[in-house]
Design an enzyme around this catalytic site. Structure first.
Site, mmCIF file in Angstrom:
data_model
loop_
_atom_site.group_PDB
_atom_site.id
_atom_site.type_symbol
_atom_site.label_atom_id
_atom_site.label_comp_id
_atom_site.label_asym_id
_atom_site.label_seq_id
_atom_site.Cartn_x
_atom_site.Cartn_y
_atom_site.Cartn_z
ATOM 1 N N ASP A 1 61.951 -57.002 15.275
ATOM 2 C CA ASP A 1 62.755 -55.800 15.537
ATOM 3 C C ASP A 1 63.751 -55.686 14.208
ATOM 4 O O ASP A 1 64.190 -56.594 13.683
ATOM 5 C CB ASP A 1 63.579 -55.638 16.725
ATOM 6 C CG ASP A 1 63.955 -54.227 16.993
ATOM 7 O OD1 ASP A 1 63.487 -53.859 18.092
ATOM 8 O OD2 ASP A 1 64.975 -53.734 16.263
ATOM 9 N N HIS B 1 59.688 -55.060 24.278
ATOM 10 C CA HIS B 1 60.628 -55.983 23.472
ATOM 11 C C HIS B 1 60.421 -57.181 24.209
ATOM 12 O O HIS B 1 60.808 -57.445 25.358
ATOM 13 C CB HIS B 1 62.176 -55.424 23.900
ATOM 14 C CG HIS B 1 62.617 -54.034 23.182
ATOM 15 N ND1 HIS B 1 63.320 -53.780 22.278
ATOM 16 C CD2 HIS B 1 62.274 -52.663 23.816
ATOM 17 C CE1 HIS B 1 63.470 -52.346 22.072
ATOM 18 N NE2 HIS B 1 62.783 -51.853 23.101
ATOM 19 N N GLY C 1 66.151 -44.865 27.403
ATOM 20 C CA GLY C 1 66.905 -45.129 26.086
ATOM 21 C C GLY C 1 65.725 -45.284 25.091
ATOM 22 O O GLY C 1 65.876 -46.183 23.953
ATOM 23 N N GLN C 2 64.506 -44.962 25.287
ATOM 24 C CA GLN C 2 63.493 -44.851 24.422
ATOM 25 C C GLN C 2 63.702 -44.246 23.237
ATOM 26 O O GLN C 2 64.111 -42.944 23.159
ATOM 27 C CB GLN C 2 62.216 -44.426 24.843
ATOM 28 C CG GLN C 2 61.010 -44.763 24.044
ATOM 29 C CD GLN C 2 59.531 -44.387 24.605
ATOM 30 O OE1 GLN C 2 59.561 -43.680 25.920
ATOM 31 N NE2 GLN C 2 58.486 -44.765 24.134
ATOM 32 N N HIS D 1 56.286 -49.770 23.526
ATOM 33 C CA HIS D 1 56.598 -51.148 22.797
ATOM 34 C C HIS D 1 57.149 -51.909 24.018
ATOM 35 O O HIS D 1 58.091 -51.292 24.731
ATOM 36 C CB HIS D 1 57.272 -50.965 21.542
ATOM 37 C CG HIS D 1 58.746 -50.248 21.821
ATOM 38 N ND1 HIS D 1 58.614 -48.673 21.734
ATOM 39 C CD2 HIS D 1 59.992 -50.496 21.890
ATOM 40 C CE1 HIS D 1 59.587 -48.264 22.001
ATOM 41 N NE2 HIS D 1 60.435 -49.122 21.961
ATOM 42 N N ASN E 1 61.693 -49.786 27.361
ATOM 43 C CA ASN E 1 62.600 -48.512 27.302
ATOM 44 C C ASN E 1 61.730 -47.374 27.669
ATOM 45 O O ASN E 1 60.582 -47.046 26.931
ATOM 46 C CB ASN E 1 63.340 -48.246 26.537
ATOM 47 C CG ASN E 1 64.436 -49.193 26.344
ATOM 48 O OD1 ASN E 1 64.916 -49.885 27.360
ATOM 49 N ND2 ASN E 1 64.872 -49.770 25.022
HETATM 50 P P1 5GP Z 1 63.487 -48.362 21.753
HETATM 51 O O1 5GP Z 1 64.984 -47.964 21.447
HETATM 52 O O2 5GP Z 1 62.446 -47.226 21.435
HETATM 53 O O3 5GP Z 1 63.152 -49.063 23.103
HETATM 54 O O4 5GP Z 1 63.276 -49.544 20.795
HETATM 55 C C1 5GP Z 1 63.076 -48.957 19.340
HETATM 56 C C2 5GP Z 1 63.129 -50.335 18.529
HETATM 57 O O5 5GP Z 1 62.520 -50.035 17.194
HETATM 58 C C3 5GP Z 1 64.609 -50.561 18.230
HETATM 59 O O6 5GP Z 1 65.147 -51.897 18.585
HETATM 60 C C4 5GP Z 1 64.775 -50.582 16.818
HETATM 61 O O7 5GP Z 1 65.670 -51.354 16.094
HETATM 62 C C5 5GP Z 1 63.266 -50.849 16.263
HETATM 63 N N1 5GP Z 1 62.689 -49.967 14.926
HETATM 64 C C6 5GP Z 1 63.026 -48.796 14.644
HETATM 65 N N2 5GP Z 1 62.363 -48.322 13.596
HETATM 66 C C7 5GP Z 1 61.723 -49.692 13.097
HETATM 67 C C8 5GP Z 1 61.306 -50.045 11.904
HETATM 68 O O8 5GP Z 1 60.816 -49.212 11.123
HETATM 69 N N3 5GP Z 1 60.769 -51.302 11.894
HETATM 70 C C9 5GP Z 1 61.121 -52.214 12.794
HETATM 71 N N4 5GP Z 1 60.748 -53.580 12.679
HETATM 72 N N5 5GP Z 1 61.888 -52.056 13.897
HETATM 73 C C10 5GP Z 1 62.085 -50.565 14.238
#
Ligand code: 5GP
Ligand code: ZN
Length: 115
Positions: free
Chosen positions: A30, A103, A94-95, A101, A88
Site C-alpha cells: 500500500d 488489505h 470507506g472504499q 482489494h 472496505n
Molecule cells: P480503500 O480505502 O479503497 O479500501 O483502499 C485503497 C487503498 O489503496 C488505500 O489504502 C490507499 O493507500 C491505496 N492506494 C491508492 N492508490 C494507490 C496507488 O497508486 N498505489 C498503491 N500502492 N496504493 C494505492
C-alpha cells in the site's frame, strides 16, 4: 477498465512494489501503509467491489483466502502473531478505490472497533 488505477498496476502500466503475482491476482505494498505490513491483494480481473462479484469470481476469491493470504502472511512474518484482512465496501465501508482489494495488515497490535 482503462481509468482504473489498480487495473493499471495489475497491467504494470504504473509502478507498484509487487510482492506476489500469478495468473489470477497481484499483491503489492500500500502506498500509504497503516501498519508495518500493509499489502493489497487484488484480482487481475476488474471487479468494482464485493457487491459486483459473480459466481465466476469464486476461483479468485477462494484463491486469495486459501492460497495467497497464508503464503504472504508467512513470508512477511505475520502468520504467527496474527493479522487483519479488510475489504472496505462502498461509501459507508470507506472504499476509495473501486477495484476489489483485500488489505492484509500486520506487524502491530490491531484495535477494535475500527474507525
Ligand atoms: P480503500 O480505502 O479503497 O479500501 O483502499 C485503497 C487503498 O489503496 C488505500 O489504502 C490507499 O493507500 C491505496 N492506494 C491508492 N492508490 C494507490 C496507488 O497508486 N498505489 C498503491 N500502492 N496504493 C494505492
Ligand atoms: Zn480495475
Amino acid at each position: 477498465m482503462s481509468d482504473c488505477i489498480f487495473c493499471k498496476i495489475a497491467a504494470g502500466e504504473i509502478p507498484a512494489q509487487k510482492v506476489f503475482e500469478d495468473e489470477l491476482v497481484v499483491a503489492f505494498k500500500d502506498l500509504s501503509p497503516k501498519a508495518p505490513v500493509h499489502v493489497l491483494i487484488i484480482p487481475k480481473k476488474h471487479v468494482a467491489g464485493v457487491n459486483n462479484l459473480t459466481a465466476d469470481d469464486k476461483n479468485f476469491v477462494a484463491h486469495i483466502f486459501v492460497d495467497v493470504v497464508p503464503k504472504l502472511a508467512a513470508e512477511l512474518g505475520i502468520a504467527d502473531g496474527g493479522f487483519r484482512l479488510v475489504v472496505n465496501t462502498g461509501d459507508d465501508g470507506g472504499q476509495t478505490v473501486h477495484h476489489l482489494h483485500v488489505h492484509l495488515l500486520g506487524g502491530r497490535k490491531m484495535t477494535w472497533p475500527p474507525g
